[in-house]
Design a protein around this motif. Structure first.
Motif, PDB file in Angstrom:
ATOM      1  N   SER A  12      29.671  34.539 -44.399  1.00 15.05           N
ATOM      2  CA  SER A  12      29.293  35.946 -44.294  1.00 15.05           C
ATOM      3  C   SER A  12      30.473  36.771 -43.816  1.00 15.05           C
ATOM      4  CB  SER A  12      28.138  36.108 -43.319  1.00 15.05           C
ATOM      5  OG  SER A  12      27.777  37.481 -43.186  1.00 15.05           O
ATOM      6  N   THR A  13      30.481  38.025 -44.230  1.00  8.98           N
ATOM      7  CA  THR A  13      31.510  38.976 -43.797  1.00  8.98           C
ATOM      8  C   THR A  13      30.839  40.219 -43.250  1.00  8.98           C
ATOM      9  OG1 THR A  13      33.006  38.185 -45.523  1.00  8.98           O
ATOM     10  CG2 THR A  13      33.522  40.297 -44.515  1.00  8.98           C
ATOM     11  N   LEU A  14      31.339  40.686 -42.142  1.00 13.36           N
ATOM     12  CA  LEU A  14      30.891  41.947 -41.542  1.00 13.36           C
ATOM     13  C   LEU A  14      32.067  42.909 -41.581  1.00 13.36           C
ATOM     14  CD1 LEU A  14      28.686  43.502 -39.853  1.00 13.36           C
ATOM     15  CD2 LEU A  14      29.854  42.613 -37.817  1.00 13.36           C
ATOM     16  N   LYS A  15      31.818  44.114 -42.085  1.00 11.57           N
ATOM     17  CA  LYS A  15      32.891  45.093 -42.221  1.00 11.57           C
ATOM     18  C   LYS A  15      32.548  46.382 -41.491  1.00 11.57           C
ATOM     19  CE  LYS A  15      34.204  43.389 -46.804  1.00 11.57           C
ATOM     20  NZ  LYS A  15      34.336  43.716 -48.246  1.00 11.57           N
ATOM     21  N   ASP A  61      18.049  44.340 -40.739  1.00 15.52           N
ATOM     22  CA  ASP A  61      19.301  45.084 -40.524  1.00 15.52           C
ATOM     23  C   ASP A  61      19.012  46.409 -39.847  1.00 15.52           C
ATOM     24  OD1 ASP A  61      19.819  46.425 -43.910  1.00 15.52           O
ATOM     25  OD2 ASP A  61      18.125  46.506 -42.531  1.00 15.52           O
ATOM     26  N   CYS A  90      28.951  35.690 -34.325  1.00 18.85           N
ATOM     27  CA  CYS A  90      28.154  35.169 -35.425  1.00 18.85           C
ATOM     28  C   CYS A  90      27.390  33.951 -34.899  1.00 18.85           C
ATOM     29  CB  CYS A  90      29.044  34.764 -36.585  1.00 18.85           C
ATOM     30  SG  CYS A  90      28.176  34.064 -37.998  1.00 18.85           S
ATOM     31  N   TRP A 130      24.540  38.251 -37.043  1.00 16.16           N
ATOM     32  CA  TRP A 130      25.699  38.947 -36.476  1.00 16.16           C
ATOM     33  C   TRP A 130      25.220  39.735 -35.259  1.00 16.16           C
ATOM     34  CZ3 TRP A 130      30.679  38.269 -37.465  1.00 16.16           C
ATOM     35  CH2 TRP A 130      31.081  37.773 -38.716  1.00 16.16           C
ATOM     36  N   ALA A 184      27.552  44.381 -44.417  1.00 14.74           N
ATOM     37  CA  ALA A 184      27.641  42.929 -44.318  1.00 14.74           C
ATOM     38  C   ALA A 184      27.206  42.322 -45.626  1.00 14.74           C
ATOM     39  CB  ALA A 184      26.771  42.414 -43.169  1.00 14.74           C
ATOM     40  N   GLU A 185      27.690  41.121 -45.860  1.00 10.82           N
ATOM     41  CA  GLU A 185      27.245  40.393 -47.034  1.00 10.82           C
ATOM     42  C   GLU A 185      27.266  38.904 -46.752  1.00 10.82           C
ATOM     43  OE1 GLU A 185      29.825  41.503 -50.225  1.00 10.82           O
ATOM     44  OE2 GLU A 185      31.514  40.334 -49.476  1.00 10.82           O
ATOM     45  N   ARG A 186      26.424  38.198 -47.469  1.00 10.32           N
ATOM     46  CA  ARG A 186      26.370  36.750 -47.360  1.00 10.32           C
ATOM     47  C   ARG A 186      26.151  36.196 -48.760  1.00 10.32           C
ATOM     48  NH1 ARG A 186      22.251  32.532 -44.302  1.00 10.32           N
ATOM     49  NH2 ARG A 186      23.770  30.852 -44.125  1.00 10.32           N
ATOM     50  N   TYR A 227      32.312  40.611 -31.475  1.00  9.99           N
ATOM     51  CA  TYR A 227      31.354  40.428 -32.565  1.00  9.99           C
ATOM     52  C   TYR A 227      31.113  38.928 -32.723  1.00  9.99           C
ATOM     53  CZ  TYR A 227      31.791  45.339 -33.333  1.00  9.99           C
ATOM     54  OH  TYR A 227      31.755  46.709 -33.139  1.00  9.99           O
TER      55      TYR A 227
END
Lengths: 114, 115
Positions: free
Chosen positions: B75-78, B57, B92, B34, B67-69, B90
């Motif tokens: 993957s999600t970025l919050k 990170d 990816c 990301w 973030a999580e994968r 943003y």
């Protein structure tokens, strides 16, 4: 820490001429250096990679050189076309050995006029 | 072969609101990145995953970004809560093999505007 400098001013050239873009870095020579193209509203697209032991790399109308003494890479587009107009980003590994982490320059915008 | 998919493409929110970005990398690519790109600047790495593991990170502002994968694919970025300075694109990206000479494939990005 490693820093990359690219010409922030746009480069305007006439169609058919050779465009030359510069990428300078400040500290240790990276294991490799990459060039990407980015069009407005899109993500960067990989163009070429050159390793530290290579002086020059070519791909069609593109040529990249890597001078570890000058801490500089030059990116050339020969016989430029209006379709080559875009922003070109230089990227290199953050460390002198492979860390896998790329840092990018701010990019140079190329405008090829017909 | 499908490229890196990101959604949404655009997002406008008010400050202090939460926002999430989603990324689906190229099939088979173990490494996912990301980046944040401010206007007139190059991409800056926020986080890098090798499969499910976040291996770098260090530049992720952990007070508001996460973030999580899960399962080593999507993957999600919050961001929660968003601030005015978070307005950016943003991006990816994914790559296939380890960390050597890693040609990266980028998605189109999500343009975030925080009002």
């Amino acid at each position: 820490s490693q820093k990359i400098e690219q010409n922030s001013e746009a480069l305007n050239i006439q169609e058919g001429k050779t465009a030359t873009l510069t990428c300078n870095y400040t500290n240790y020579s990276p294991a490799y250096l990459q060039w990407y193209r980015q069009d407005p509203g899109r993500g960067p697209v990989f163009l070429l990679l050159i390793r530290e032991n290579e002086k020059e790399k070519r791909k069609e109308r593109l040529k990249v050189t890597f001078d570890t003494t000058l801490k500089q890479s030059l990116f050339h587009i020969t016989a430029s076309q209006p379709a080559d107009s875009a922003t070109y980003l230089c990227a290199l590994d953050e460390g002198s050995s492979n860390t896998g982490k790329l840092i990018f320059g701010q990019g140079t915008t190329l405008q090829v006029k017909p | 072969e499908a490229g890196v998919v990101q959604s949404p493409r655009y997002k406008i929110i008010e400050k202090k609101q939460p926002v999430a970005f989603w990324c689906n990398p190229i099939s088979g690519h173990n490494t996912l990145y990301w980046y944040r790109q401010n206007l007139g600047q190059g991409p800056e790495l926020l986080i890098r995953y090798e499969n499910e593991e976040a291996v770098d990170d260090s530049q992720l502002p952990k007070d508001r970004f996460s973030a999580e994968r899960l399962k080593g694919v999507d993957s999600t970025l919050k961001i929660q809560p968003a601030e005015l300075g978070d307005s950016a694109v943003y991006l990816c990206a994914s790559s296939s093999g380890g960390r050597y000479y890693n040609e990266q494939f980028f998605g189109p990005g999500t343009r975030l505007t925080v009002l």
